[in-house]
Design a protein around this motif. Structure first.
Motif, mmCIF file in Angstrom:
data_model
loop_
_atom_site.group_PDB
_atom_site.id
_atom_site.type_symbol
_atom_site.label_atom_id
_atom_site.label_comp_id
_atom_site.label_asym_id
_atom_site.label_seq_id
_atom_site.Cartn_x
_atom_site.Cartn_y
_atom_site.Cartn_z
ATOM 1 N N CYS A 1 0.843 -1.192 0.000
ATOM 2 C CA CYS A 1 0.000 0.000 0.000
ATOM 3 C C CYS A 1 0.885 1.251 0.000
ATOM 4 C CB CYS A 1 -0.908 -0.001 1.226
ATOM 5 S SG CYS A 1 -1.988 1.427 1.303
ATOM 6 N N PHE A 2 0.865 1.976 -1.106
ATOM 7 C CA PHE A 2 1.582 3.248 -1.223
ATOM 8 C C PHE A 2 0.559 4.372 -1.140
ATOM 9 C CE2 PHE A 2 4.077 0.391 -4.042
ATOM 10 C CZ PHE A 2 5.243 0.375 -3.323
ATOM 11 N N ASN A 3 0.543 5.083 -0.037
ATOM 12 C CA ASN A 3 -0.404 6.190 0.100
ATOM 13 C C ASN A 3 0.145 7.489 -0.467
ATOM 14 O OD1 ASN A 3 -2.277 4.559 1.415
ATOM 15 N ND2 ASN A 3 -1.315 4.909 3.383
ATOM 16 N N CYS A 4 1.454 7.666 -0.383
ATOM 17 C CA CYS A 4 2.053 8.917 -0.832
ATOM 18 C C CYS A 4 3.505 8.662 -1.216
ATOM 19 C CB CYS A 4 1.984 9.968 0.271
ATOM 20 S SG CYS A 4 2.861 9.486 1.772
ATOM 21 N N LYS B 1 6.290 5.510 -0.376
ATOM 22 C CA LYS B 1 7.074 4.835 -1.406
ATOM 23 C C LYS B 1 8.565 4.902 -1.075
ATOM 24 C CE LYS B 1 6.123 6.189 -5.558
ATOM 25 N NZ LYS B 1 6.124 6.776 -6.901
ATOM 26 N N THR B 2 9.026 6.065 -0.627
ATOM 27 C CA THR B 2 10.430 6.229 -0.267
ATOM 28 C C THR B 2 10.802 5.339 0.918
ATOM 29 O OG1 THR B 2 10.349 8.507 -1.047
ATOM 30 C CG2 THR B 2 12.181 7.918 0.368
ATOM 31 N N ALA B 3 9.925 5.256 1.902
ATOM 32 C CA ALA B 3 10.193 4.425 3.078
ATOM 33 C C ALA B 3 10.295 2.953 2.684
ATOM 34 C CB ALA B 3 9.099 4.625 4.124
ATOM 35 N N VAL B 4 9.432 2.494 1.805
ATOM 36 C CA VAL B 4 9.466 1.092 1.356
ATOM 37 C C VAL B 4 10.750 0.823 0.575
ATOM 38 C CG1 VAL B 4 8.362 -0.588 -0.172
ATOM 39 C CG2 VAL B 4 6.967 0.775 1.387
ATOM 40 N N LEU B 5 11.119 1.735 -0.311
ATOM 41 C CA LEU B 5 12.341 1.540 -1.095
ATOM 42 C C LEU B 5 13.582 1.510 -0.211
ATOM 43 C CD1 LEU B 5 11.603 3.758 -4.217
ATOM 44 C CD2 LEU B 5 11.717 1.270 -4.117
ATOM 45 N N LYS B 6 13.627 2.361 0.804
ATOM 46 C CA LYS B 6 14.760 2.366 1.729
ATOM 47 C C LYS B 6 14.826 1.063 2.518
ATOM 48 C CE LYS B 6 15.417 7.296 2.528
ATOM 49 N NZ LYS B 6 15.363 8.382 3.512
ATOM 50 N N ALA B 7 13.676 0.564 2.936
ATOM 51 C CA ALA B 7 13.644 -0.685 3.707
ATOM 52 C C ALA B 7 14.109 -1.862 2.855
ATOM 53 C CB ALA B 7 12.231 -0.935 4.240
ATOM 54 N N VAL B 8 13.696 -1.912 1.617
ATOM 55 C CA VAL B 8 14.061 -3.016 0.730
ATOM 56 C C VAL B 8 15.535 -2.911 0.326
ATOM 57 C CG1 VAL B 8 13.624 -3.994 -1.555
ATOM 58 C CG2 VAL B 8 11.715 -3.380 -0.094
ATOM 59 N N ALA B 9 16.027 -1.688 0.152
ATOM 60 C CA ALA B 9 17.411 -1.493 -0.290
ATOM 61 C C ALA B 9 18.427 -1.992 0.736
ATOM 62 C CB ALA B 9 17.656 -0.022 -0.597
ATOM 63 N N LYS B 10 18.027 -2.159 1.975
ATOM 64 C CA LYS B 10 18.938 -2.653 3.017
ATOM 65 C C LYS B 10 19.287 -4.124 2.840
ATOM 66 C CE LYS B 10 17.313 0.596 6.504
ATOM 67 N NZ LYS B 10 16.594 0.743 7.779
ATOM 68 N N VAL C 1 8.791 0.134 -8.831
ATOM 69 C CA VAL C 1 7.558 0.440 -8.109
ATOM 70 C C VAL C 1 6.500 0.880 -9.114
ATOM 71 C CG1 VAL C 1 6.502 1.970 -6.421
ATOM 72 C CG2 VAL C 1 8.806 1.137 -6.050
ATOM 73 N N ASP C 2 5.314 0.331 -8.994
ATOM 74 C CA ASP C 2 4.168 0.788 -9.781
ATOM 75 C C ASP C 2 3.120 1.260 -8.790
ATOM 76 O OD1 ASP C 2 2.178 1.328 -11.566
ATOM 77 O OD2 ASP C 2 2.132 -0.663 -12.476
ATOM 78 N N ALA C 3 3.051 2.576 -8.582
ATOM 79 C CA ALA C 3 2.164 3.136 -7.575
ATOM 80 C C ALA C 3 0.690 2.976 -7.955
ATOM 81 C CB ALA C 3 2.490 4.611 -7.353
ATOM 82 N N ARG D 1 7.004 -5.073 6.325
ATOM 83 C CA ARG D 1 6.093 -5.050 7.475
ATOM 84 C C ARG D 1 6.737 -4.396 8.700
ATOM 85 N NH1 ARG D 1 4.381 -10.991 6.045
ATOM 86 N NH2 ARG D 1 2.799 -10.535 4.487
ATOM 87 N N LYS D 2 8.073 -4.446 8.797
ATOM 88 C CA LYS D 2 8.764 -3.810 9.919
ATOM 89 C C LYS D 2 8.548 -2.303 9.955
ATOM 90 C CE LYS D 2 12.623 -6.989 10.620
ATOM 91 N NZ LYS D 2 14.090 -7.132 10.526
ATOM 92 N N ILE D 3 8.343 -1.686 8.793
ATOM 93 C CA ILE D 3 8.136 -0.231 8.762
ATOM 94 C C ILE D 3 6.656 0.132 8.861
ATOM 95 C CG2 ILE D 3 10.257 0.238 7.489
ATOM 96 C CD1 ILE D 3 8.476 0.667 4.997
ATOM 97 N N GLY D 4 5.812 -0.866 9.084
ATOM 98 C CA GLY D 4 4.395 -0.600 9.306
ATOM 99 C C GLY D 4 3.529 -0.654 8.060
ATOM 100 N N LYS D 5 4.035 -1.189 6.986
ATOM 101 C CA LYS D 5 3.250 -1.329 5.754
ATOM 102 C C LYS D 5 2.883 -2.783 5.555
ATOM 103 C CE LYS D 5 3.509 2.887 4.474
ATOM 104 N NZ LYS D 5 2.299 3.673 4.523
ATOM 105 N N GLY D 6 1.717 -3.009 5.009
ATOM 106 C CA GLY D 6 1.303 -4.375 4.702
ATOM 107 C C GLY D 6 1.922 -4.813 3.388
#
Length: 115
Positions: free
Chosen positions: A10-13, A17-26, A35-37, A58-63
């Motif tokens: 779920c990308f709300n804004c 999207k930036t938070a998800v990309l940072k989490a995955v990049a680790k 990403v396809d918003a 999920r650690k950053i609070g996204k489903g």
């Protein structure tokens, strides 16, 4: 083994999207992330566990829901380029020179050419 993993996130804004990309990049072993918003999908190609990807999001609070896991499509072979043909090739020592042609046509019918 490299694989293509598609997750629904779920990308709300833009911040989400930036938070998800940072989490995955680790994570290690990732070759590319897309990403396809509009479709709410995150596509990851690389040698990474899909469950680990979902847990990291999920650690950053996204489903995160795993939609598909498949081997990546091979890149199509690049078409062979035809070599460019020079109309007036210059000698190798004169590649930086410019060819100048001067012609003089006198009234008597003869002509003079300087190359």
């Amino acid at each position: 083994m490299k694989q293509k993993t598609v997750l629904r996130v779920c990308f709300n804004c833009r911040k989400c999207k930036t938070a998800v990309l940072k989490a995955v990049a680790k994570l290690e072993g990732i070759d590319s992330v897309a990403v396809d918003a509009e479709k709410w999908t995150l596509t990851v190609v690389g040698n990474v566990d899909p469950v680990r990807l979902a847990e990291q999001i999920r650690k950053i609070g996204k489903g995160a829901e795993i939609m598909s896991v498949e081997p990546p499509k091979p890149n199509p072979p690049e078409p062979k380029k035809k070599p460019e043909v020079e109309l007036n090739p210059l000698p190798t020592c004169c590649k930086e020179c410019h060819l100048v042609v001067v012609r003089y046509f006198p009234y008597e019918g003869g002509f003079c050419s300087i190359l």
